[in-house]
Design a protein around this motif. Structure first.
Motif, mmCIF file in Angstrom:
data_model
loop_
_atom_site.group_PDB
_atom_site.id
_atom_site.type_symbol
_atom_site.label_atom_id
_atom_site.label_comp_id
_atom_site.label_asym_id
_atom_site.label_seq_id
_atom_site.Cartn_x
_atom_site.Cartn_y
_atom_site.Cartn_z
ATOM 1 N N ARG A 172 -22.935 -5.641 -11.210
ATOM 2 C CA ARG A 172 -22.636 -4.379 -10.371
ATOM 3 C C ARG A 172 -23.945 -3.765 -10.264
ATOM 4 O O ARG A 172 -24.754 -3.339 -11.111
ATOM 5 N N ASN A 177 -21.974 -1.904 -5.848
ATOM 6 C CA ASN A 177 -21.520 -3.180 -5.098
ATOM 7 C C ASN A 177 -21.471 -4.362 -6.176
ATOM 8 O O ASN A 177 -22.297 -4.622 -6.961
ATOM 9 N N THR A 204 -17.992 -7.070 -1.186
ATOM 10 C CA THR A 204 -16.739 -6.682 -1.608
ATOM 11 C C THR A 204 -16.295 -5.293 -1.652
ATOM 12 O O THR A 204 -15.381 -4.923 -1.931
ATOM 13 N N ARG A 206 -17.178 -1.177 -3.018
ATOM 14 C CA ARG A 206 -17.188 -0.669 -4.403
ATOM 15 C C ARG A 206 -16.448 -1.190 -5.563
ATOM 16 O O ARG A 206 -15.243 -1.629 -5.237
ATOM 17 N N VAL A 207 -17.065 -1.514 -6.503
ATOM 18 C CA VAL A 207 -16.471 -2.163 -7.917
ATOM 19 C C VAL A 207 -16.861 -1.307 -9.015
ATOM 20 O O VAL A 207 -18.015 -0.728 -9.022
ATOM 21 N N ILE A 210 -16.358 -5.484 -14.083
ATOM 22 C CA ILE A 210 -16.342 -6.996 -13.620
ATOM 23 C C ILE A 210 -16.365 -8.072 -14.399
ATOM 24 O O ILE A 210 -16.743 -7.720 -15.778
ATOM 25 N N MET A 219 -12.088 -7.841 -11.078
ATOM 26 C CA MET A 219 -12.736 -6.515 -10.878
ATOM 27 C C MET A 219 -11.953 -5.296 -10.682
ATOM 28 O O MET A 219 -10.623 -5.589 -10.501
ATOM 29 N N ARG A 220 -12.326 -4.183 -11.101
ATOM 30 C CA ARG A 220 -11.746 -3.092 -10.778
ATOM 31 C C ARG A 220 -12.188 -2.445 -9.773
ATOM 32 O O ARG A 220 -13.344 -2.254 -9.605
ATOM 33 N N ASP A 221 -11.519 -2.397 -8.449
ATOM 34 C CA ASP A 221 -12.279 -2.365 -7.209
ATOM 35 C C ASP A 221 -12.248 -0.740 -6.970
ATOM 36 O O ASP A 221 -11.887 -0.008 -7.663
ATOM 37 N N ARG A 227 -8.389 -6.952 -8.941
ATOM 38 C CA ARG A 227 -8.786 -7.730 -7.647
ATOM 39 C C ARG A 227 -9.335 -9.182 -8.247
ATOM 40 O O ARG A 227 -10.189 -8.884 -9.060
ATOM 41 N N GLU A 240 -8.353 -14.510 -2.320
ATOM 42 C CA GLU A 240 -8.135 -13.300 -3.365
ATOM 43 C C GLU A 240 -6.766 -12.672 -3.314
ATOM 44 O O GLU A 240 -5.725 -13.053 -2.600
ATOM 45 N N VAL A 242 -4.533 -9.093 -5.054
ATOM 46 C CA VAL A 242 -4.769 -7.742 -5.623
ATOM 47 C C VAL A 242 -3.486 -7.278 -6.375
ATOM 48 O O VAL A 242 -2.166 -7.648 -6.133
#
Length: 280
Positions: A172, A177, A204, A206-207, A210, A219-221, A227, A240, A242
């Motif tokens: 990250r 990003n 992708t 904002r995250v 990861i 990841m936590r998006d 996700r 992908e 979610v």
């Protein structure tokens, strides 16, 4: 990290941790599989040898990561009490009761978020955030005697979270990003950046938290949802999914014949959830 584990072979696992004395402890365990369903009970697992019992203390450490190069050779990467990166090679006896320390290599910098991965039976790669908060990767070779030699290194941009698997680093960046980097090693171990998901045109957004394993990222998006993304050979997004909202760290492990994976995360309702994912 203060704990890491990896399979040694079909019936043994290795665990590396920071023990009660703040020292490195590497432990071998036998795993008696249940032939009916492929599972095992931790209560049945047998503890084998460890580095301390074999007479090899390392002094206090702050972080640890572990990689298995072969069924007789392990490597650990630690952050020492003096905040230096140290890579140590270990030999495992055939019965798993003895863990002998071999060669090591120590850096002059101050690493954080250390991750070590296997490249081959004689090569490993370490990724970490260096003293300038940049991603740095170093390749090492380990010869038959266990001597550890630095082969190559590369540095990328500033990061605030990191996971690493073989020749890929997921991080990250300062703008939150997700950046997935594919590294290339030549015959001498020199490292260069082959590509990343931004170069390939697959950002992708904002995250936050990861994780990465064998071509899958979790990841936590930006919407705080779990996700999972599958990445192709050239870092293209091949699929992908979610799921629910999460609020804490996430882990992912690929398995089931590489046709699926499992994630573990703290959900928004404070329940710990393990979710199994399957490809369509």
């Amino acid at each position: 990290p203060n704990f890491d584990e990896s399979d040694v072979d079909e019936r043994r696992i290795a665990i590396a941790m920071i023990d009660g004395r703040k020292e490195l402890r590497v432990i071998l365990w036998s795993v008696p599989w249940n032939g009916n369903n492929g599972s095992f009970s931790l209560s049945d697992s047998g503890r084998l040898g460890d580095n301390v019992g074999s007479g090899h203390r390392t002094g206090e450490i702050q972080e640890v990561s572990l990689a298995v190069l072969s069924d007789t050779r392990l490597v650990t990467a630690v952050k020492t009490k003096q905040s230096k990166l140290r890579v140590i090679a270990w030999d495992v006896s055939n019965d798993g009761m003895t863990l002998e320390r071999r060669g090591s290599w120590t850096s002059s910098g101050e690493p954080e978020l250390i991750q070590i991965s296997r490249i081959s039976d004689t090569q490993a790669i370490v990724a970490f955030r260096n003293e300038n908060e940049n991603l740095e990767v170093i390749s090492f070779s380990v010869n038959l005697q266990g001597d550890v030699t630095k082969d190559g290194e590369a540095v990328r941009g500033r990061i605030n979270a990191l996971d690493h698997d073989a020749t890929r680093s997921i991080m990250r960046d300062d703008d939150n990003n997700l950046r997935l980097i594919q590294w290339q090693l030549d015959g001498t171990g020199a490292i260069s950046c082959q590509t990343d998901n931004f170069v390939e045109g697959h950002p992708t957004g904002r995250v936050y938290d990861i994780a990465y394993d064998n071509g899958l990222s979790a990841m936590r998006d930006g919407s705080n949802r779990l996700r999972v993304i599958e990445w192709g050979a050239n870092l293209s997004r091949e699929g992908e999914g979610v799921a629910y909202r999460i609020k804490g760290p996430v882990k992912i492990a690929r398995g089931f014949g590489y046709e699926g994976a499992a994630t573990a995360a703290l959900a928004d309702d404070d329940t710990f959830r393990i979710t199994v994912w399957h490809e369509d």
